[in-house]
Design a protein around this motif. Sequence first.
Motif, short mmCIF file in Angstrom:
data_model
loop_
_atom_site.label_atom_id
_atom_site.label_comp_id
_atom_site.label_asym_id
_atom_site.label_seq_id
_atom_site.Cartn_x
_atom_site.Cartn_y
_atom_site.Cartn_z
N PHE C 35 17.63 -13.11 39.17
CA PHE C 35 18.06 -14.19 40.11
C PHE C 35 17.05 -14.95 40.79
N GLU C 36 15.87 -14.84 40.20
CA GLU C 36 14.80 -15.57 40.71
C GLU C 36 14.73 -17.05 40.24
N GLY C 37 13.97 -18.06 41.05
CA GLY C 37 13.82 -19.33 40.59
C GLY C 37 15.12 -20.28 41.03
N PRO C 38 14.91 -21.58 40.95
CA PRO C 38 15.87 -22.21 41.52
C PRO C 38 17.25 -22.18 40.75
N PHE C 39 17.16 -21.68 39.34
CA PHE C 39 18.57 -21.68 38.79
C PHE C 39 19.06 -20.29 38.42
N GLY C 40 18.07 -19.19 39.01
CA GLY C 40 18.55 -17.81 38.62
C GLY C 40 19.80 -17.56 39.12
N THR C 41 20.58 -16.66 38.39
CA THR C 41 21.74 -15.92 39.01
C THR C 41 21.79 -14.52 38.65
N PHE C 42 22.60 -13.93 39.45
CA PHE C 42 22.81 -12.50 39.34
C PHE C 42 23.26 -11.97 37.92
N ASP C 43 22.89 -10.71 37.41
CA ASP C 43 23.09 -10.24 36.24
C ASP C 43 24.22 -9.38 36.65
N ARG C 44 25.58 -9.67 36.12
CA ARG C 44 26.92 -8.99 36.69
C ARG C 44 26.69 -7.53 36.27
N ALA C 45 26.58 -7.27 34.91
CA ALA C 45 26.48 -5.79 34.77
C ALA C 45 25.38 -5.08 35.43
N GLN C 46 24.20 -5.79 35.76
CA GLN C 46 23.24 -5.14 36.69
C GLN C 46 23.71 -4.74 38.07
N LEU C 47 24.47 -5.77 38.75
CA LEU C 47 25.06 -5.32 39.93
C LEU C 47 25.98 -4.18 40.06
N GLN C 48 26.87 -4.12 38.95
CA GLN C 48 27.70 -3.14 38.89
C GLN C 48 27.02 -1.71 38.64
N ARG C 49 25.98 -1.87 37.93
CA ARG C 49 25.23 -0.59 37.80
C ARG C 49 24.57 -0.23 39.12
N GLY C 50 24.18 -1.13 39.52
CA GLY C 50 23.58 -1.05 40.89
C GLY C 50 24.01 -0.40 42.04
N TYR C 51 25.72 -0.93 41.92
CA TYR C 51 26.71 -0.57 42.91
C TYR C 51 26.83 1.10 42.83
N LYS C 52 26.99 1.53 41.39
CA LYS C 52 27.10 2.94 41.17
C LYS C 52 25.91 3.79 41.43
N VAL C 53 24.74 3.29 41.40
CA VAL C 53 23.46 3.99 41.81
C VAL C 53 23.56 3.99 43.30
N TYR C 54 24.06 2.88 44.10
CA TYR C 54 24.24 2.85 45.68
C TYR C 54 25.13 3.80 45.92
N LYS C 55 26.21 4.02 45.36
CA LYS C 55 27.46 4.83 45.71
C LYS C 55 26.91 6.40 45.62
N GLU C 56 26.46 6.51 44.50
CA GLU C 56 26.28 8.00 44.12
C GLU C 56 24.93 8.46 44.62
N VAL C 57 24.04 7.58 45.08
CA VAL C 57 22.83 8.38 45.65
C VAL C 57 22.59 7.50 47.12
N CYS C 58 22.22 6.36 47.27
CA CYS C 58 22.12 5.84 48.56
C CYS C 58 22.92 6.16 49.80
N ALA C 59 24.26 5.81 49.36
CA ALA C 59 25.33 6.08 50.41
C ALA C 59 25.47 7.30 50.97
N ASN C 60 24.73 8.38 50.37
CA ASN C 60 24.58 9.59 50.94
C ASN C 60 24.18 9.86 52.29
N CYS C 61 23.02 8.98 52.51
CA CYS C 61 22.67 8.88 54.00
C CYS C 61 22.14 7.35 54.39
N HIS C 62 22.28 6.40 53.70
CA HIS C 62 22.25 5.32 54.33
C HIS C 62 23.67 4.43 54.53
N SER C 63 23.81 3.72 55.54
CA SER C 63 24.98 2.87 55.71
C SER C 63 24.89 1.56 55.01
#
Lengths: 182, 410, 271
Positions: C35-63
């Motif tokens: 997603f860097e640079g003037p034309f960079g976009t998010f990688d959908r699959a990466q965001l979906q994986r990131g959500y899973k990491v957030y939900k299973e790990v981070c969300a235990n302590c972080h709001s």
Amino acid sequence: MVATGAVAGVGAALVAWPFISQMNPDAAVLALATIEVDLASVPEGQEITLKWRGNPLFVRHRTKKEIEAAKSVPIADLKDPDARNANLKSGDQATDVNRVVGGKEQFLVMMGVCTHLGCVPDANSSLKEFAVLEGSIKTGGWFCPCHGSQYDTAGRIRKGPAPENLAVPPYKYLSDTKIVVG
Amino acid sequence: MSGSSKYQPTSPVGKWFHERLPIVAFVKDHAMDFPTPKNLNYWWTFGGILAVMLVVQIITGIVLVMHYTPHVDFAFNSVEQIMRDVNYGWLIRYMHMNGASMFFIAVYIHMFRGMYFGSYKAPREVLWMIGVIIYLVMMATAFMGYVLPWGQMSFWGAKVITNLFSAIPFVGDFVTTWLWGGYSVDNPTLNRFFSLHYLLPFVLAGLVILHIWALHVPGNNNPTGIAVKGPQDTVPFHPYYTMKDGFAIVVFLIFYALFVFYGPNYMGDAVNYVPANPLSTPAHIKPEWYYLPFYAILRSIPDKLFGVIAMFSSILILLALPWLDTSRVRSGNYRPIFKGFFWVFVIVCIALGFIGSKPPEGSYVLWGRILTAYYFIHFIVILPLLGLLETPKPLPASISDDVLAKAKLA
Amino acid sequence: MKKFATFLIAATALFGGVAMAEEGPTPAKGISFSFEGPFGTFDRAQLQRGYKVYKEVCANCHSMKLLSFRNLADKGGPSFTEAQVKSLAATFKVQDGPNTKGEMFERAGLPSDRFPSPYPNAEAATAANGAMPPDLSLITKAREGWHGTFNQLWNGIGGPQYVYSVLTGYETPPADIAKEKPEGKYYNPYFQAGHWISMPPPLSDGQVTFDDGAPNKVDDMAKDVAAFLAWTAEPKMEERKQTGFEVLIYLAILAGLMYFVKKKVWAGVAH
């Protein structure tokens, strides 16, 4: 003519007052007066930060070393020789005992508001920043991250732009380990 | 610029209206026919750019108010709601946020242009002084606006700046308590800053009208600094300068858009995306970039009261500039030594800004003091002496002469 | 113009000279994201994986207070389908109420709900963790991975890189400072507020299994969750860059036209 002008002027001044005074603290703000603190919950060598009148209040349980360090400073070395203790009269000397309550020297209760421009001084600053101070203050004290004011282990200003020692608020002991602030 | 207007209403309705309110004639005289020196360069376009930026800020600001909540518990989240949920909220908020920086970039160029070309000298002293007041009101407006998102830097910036007033002898503490409406920066403070942040831009708009009025009495200064001698030296404002300013405004908007769309948070501070916490000061608090030179001056003096006095003097000294500069030649183009000192002064101001962004430690403290001293020396020693000691270059006979001579060279 | 150039050189020299002397915390690792640079976009699959990491790990302590489940289906984000979002939301318990009897009750999450916080308030969060786990909604905009006026102009503030570096940056402390180790803290040179962090190393290899079978070493999961947090902090980034491109083209054309009009108007006047 002059008399009429004067009457009109007085009227204008009287009308202006409510519009100026409304900016002063309102009744609800003034009512937020006192908090109780249980000193037994503060382990030696540590401090807790509470909120009193919207500002941080430090309650530190000082070590022997910190008290000794503060006591060894001659009054002549202080930038602000006034105790700044609301429980004493103004002009009392900023000796270590005048910053606390006699017999309870280990508990230092004061506002965590730098007297320069109001930032919260940091007790856990890296020792590197304190090393510039000579003598006793190396062992502890507070450092203001905003403009570099340094306070010793009795909360007295020793270096930097702040003009006054950290203020000691009005407080008294309810029991051996309990105080009420305000 | 009184005298007879070129506007002659032709229709009966136009005539009827003109006799009752000659506003069409007024606009025609001041916005279209106004005789303007024909040699103005692009540094003169920043007045128009500033007018556009004021309008942009007022419009985006009014829209943001429709969604913003001025309360300590909701302010931060309401700004984030604008960024996330409001239609085009992110665009309007980023325009407003970066618009403030653009406004200051333009005003600094505008001010340095005035300093270089001696636009503050007789008969334009009042014009210059109104400008300094506009600058002061701008600073107050921007400061209060920065508090509204209620991030960490909003809160601590507000606390530090309002605490400056506690340096006033005897009444300082009463004044700060009065400004806060409490014992610290808190909800009453946020509310009144919001109220004033909404009001002051309209005060600015009024001051801008006075500024233009004071400009239209003697007319524009110009790069040669010599007065207009007759109609051969001027062109009507429209279409000549409407088009030139228009082009410059669009170029400036491109610069503005680059930040809004591709670096919207570059000018800001990351810490302001952390909600305000009255019990913890961020490690390095610093104001927005446009205050940094003055912040450096404040910090370079190790005494609270004198630090505050120095900071305010560094701005207020601009009011005395027309009398501190003793040279009778206006334009820096004809003052070889002044020219050098002018650029040194510009660099000193930028360097002060750099020092202001750094923590007050080590060599930054010493540099801050040297540069602060130079800042004041420039006004109090260099400018008065330079006017007496310097031999200016010969001035051209008129604007037209100068223009023709340059055309021949080219 | 020549003078201006001299001035610029002088100014740069001055800044460069002072900037050299600077030292700060360890700068974040300079990894790059889609997603860097003037034309960079998010990688959908990466965001979906990131959500899973957030939900299973981070969300235990972080709001994550600023996000709602519905955002997961927004354009320019992880682009879960509406149906997926519904079932994702339903895996959370949300407090609602009061009901007609005046009692609060728990129900399954709906897409319109905000992400629930793991602790009822900041004090509870601090008490349970020894330090306050910060809200993660804006974390990549609130933390700087590196400093420097020009560096940040070209490379951004390095917020996602900061998150990645902290997650992958746990080390054994150097011998000389190992004895200063405070109780319950871990050594992490990338952590902004001093090198000692209260968060234990949160990720271990293979901890989260991705539906798309993507690699799940600590390094991969840290990258994915950093990207996800970049999106949560700036959910309108793609729309912003796209609009910016259109606006700039328009302004460039307008500037060109204005330039020729201005030239034509001034053609007959020496100036």
